[in-house]
Design a protein around this motif. Structure first.
Motif, PDB file in Angstrom:
ATOM      1  N   HIS A 210       0.902  -1.201   0.120  1.00  0.00           N
ATOM      2  CA  HIS A 210       0.054   0.034   0.132  1.00  0.00           C
ATOM      3  C   HIS A 210       0.885   1.523  -0.046  1.00  0.00           C
ATOM      4  O   HIS A 210       0.173   2.371   0.214  1.00  0.00           O
ATOM      5  N   GLU A 211       2.203   1.041  -0.245  1.00  0.00           N
ATOM      6  CA  GLU A 211       2.997   2.467  -0.118  1.00  0.00           C
ATOM      7  C   GLU A 211       3.204   3.098  -1.397  1.00  0.00           C
ATOM      8  O   GLU A 211       2.316   2.697  -2.339  1.00  0.00           O
ATOM      9  N   THR A 212       3.351   4.505  -1.479  1.00  0.00           N
ATOM     10  CA  THR A 212       3.255   5.180  -2.572  1.00  0.00           C
ATOM     11  C   THR A 212       4.256   4.793  -3.576  1.00  0.00           C
ATOM     12  O   THR A 212       5.166   4.050  -3.316  1.00  0.00           O
ATOM     13  N   PRO A 213       3.791   4.948  -4.893  1.00  0.00           N
ATOM     14  CA  PRO A 213       5.011   4.450  -5.956  1.00  0.00           C
ATOM     15  C   PRO A 213       6.317   5.251  -5.708  1.00  0.00           C
ATOM     16  O   PRO A 213       7.110   4.368  -5.888  1.00  0.00           O
ATOM     17  N   ALA A 214       6.298   6.552  -5.015  1.00  0.00           N
ATOM     18  CA  ALA A 214       7.690   6.900  -4.945  1.00  0.00           C
ATOM     19  C   ALA A 214       8.357   6.405  -3.745  1.00  0.00           C
ATOM     20  O   ALA A 214       9.686   6.039  -3.891  1.00  0.00           O
ATOM     21  N   GLU A 215       7.729   5.874  -2.650  1.00  0.00           N
ATOM     22  CA  GLU A 215       8.266   5.030  -1.540  1.00  0.00           C
ATOM     23  C   GLU A 215       8.882   3.613  -2.288  1.00  0.00           C
ATOM     24  O   GLU A 215       9.986   3.236  -2.017  1.00  0.00           O
TER      25      GLU A 215
END
Length: 371
Positions: A210-215
């Motif tokens: 569920h992390e952001t794409p950047a993460e």
């Protein structure tokens, strides 16, 4: 040196992507010359694509080439070309289901297909794979009307619905012949319902999903594992050496959070998609319908009906998919997309003097059957 000659072009948003649409007859017939021109049109290679139409991201550095079709089962042919942002590369190794949403309206507006009085259906042959699709959209009074009430995640506002239906494919739904494979020490499901995709439980790679794409893009350990899995899975799926190509896609699966069937994070191939591609979502949805796949225990499938809501970083995409798991084959796939013309006019590419030439990689734009 004289100024570069202009080329007629339509810039359109198709689904959650944006690209330049051309009639095939307006571009050079020879692939290398065509691709060299498109690099100049899009402004590649340059991370910002400041000198062209591209938006500095793979999702906004796309091209659709459309022509009348000689296939009796199709009205038009559609060739998708992915133009690399920061490298002199153009490839046709994959389809794009998002730009596909704009092909029908583009074909009508350019006179390739006559418009119906209320709605129009355009039969499209996707030259990248030879597969067919049918796009249906409103044409009140015989004109394309992009206004409507359909909303899709990742796009602000609403627009007219474009219903894209895909007939049963001719290739195997499970390219490896197995519903599960162990690839680079990780259990995966390799599926192809219009797009070769490797389904991977996010937890198996030590992330939540569920992390952001950047993460996720910033996780060097994850990037290494994904490269390893992708390389091995590509060979296992019959795609050969996939280094430098855009397929297969890798999709991480996690439990849904917003009422959908599954949460996804998709890599294209190293950037994490801010949403999910249409054909990629179709493959994910089909893979979730297969008993014994890696989605079991992760996905929460609806108790009835064909619709599967696939969550992604900026919302969801709904796919109607009917699977016969005994064979296994997909009997029906359909999605609702929207498309909008942004401009139609003449694009002036930068001068060809000192411009980079397209890289000739194995499986590049001369190997269109691979995806």
């Amino acid at each position: 040196m004289s100024a570069p000659e202009g080329v007629r072009c339509t810039l359109m948003r198709g689904g959650t992507s944006k690209g330049a649409y051309f009639l095939a007859g307006d571009l050079p017939a020879e692939p290398a010359a065509r691709d060299a021109l498109l690099l100049r049109v899009m402004g590649s290679p340059d991370p910002r694509q400041i000198d062209g139409l591209g938006g500095g991201h793979p999702l906004t550095s796309k091209v659709a080439v459309v022509s009348g079709s000689a296939d009796p089962d199709a009205d038009v042919d559609y060739l998708f070309l992915q133009v690399a942002v920061d490298a002199p590369e153009v490839t046709d190794r994959q389809n794009c289901g998002n730009l596909l949403a704009g092909v029908g309206p583009f074909a009508v507006e350019r006179g390739l297909v006559p418009a119906g009085d209320t709605e129009t259906s355009v039969r499209i042959r996707m030259l990248n794979t030879g597969e067919l699709a049918v796009a249906t959209f409103p044409t009140p009074g015989g004109r394309v009307d992009p206004t409507g009430t359909a909303a899709i995640s990742g796009v602000p506002g609403t627009a007219a619905a474009v219903v894209v239906e895909f007939p049963q494919g001719t290739g195997p739904l499970l390219p490896t012949g197995n519903v599960r494979d162990t690839v680079a020490g990780t259990e995966v499901t390799c599926v192809d319902n219009g797009m070769p995709v490797v389904l991977i439980p996010a937890a198996a790679l030590g992330v939540g999903g569920h992390e952001t794409p950047a993460e996720l893009e910033g996780d060097a350990v994850l990037a290494g594992r994904l490269r390893e899995i992708r390389s091995a899975a590509g060979r296992l799926m019959g795609l050969g050496d996939v280094e430098g190509t855009t397929v297969p896609k890798l999709t991480l699966l996690a439990p849904p959070r917003d009422g959908g069937a599954v949460a996804t994070r998709t890599f294209i191939p190293v950037r994490c998609h801010t949403s999910i591609g249409v054909l990629g979502a179709a493959s994910v949805a089909a893979g979730l319908r297969l008993p014994g796949g890696v989605g079991e225990g992760i996905a929460r499938l609806p108790g009835s009906g064909d619709r599967v809501r696939v969550e992604h970083p900026t919302g969801f995409l709904e796919v109607d998919v009917r699977v016969d798991p005994g064979l296994p084959v997909v009997r029906r796939t359909a999605v609702v997309r929207t498309a909008r013309k942004i401009f139609d006019g003449t694009v002036y590419p930068r001068s060809a003097r000192a411009a980079p030439t397209p890289a000739q990689r194995p499986g590049g734009h001369h190997d269109s059957a691979a995806s």
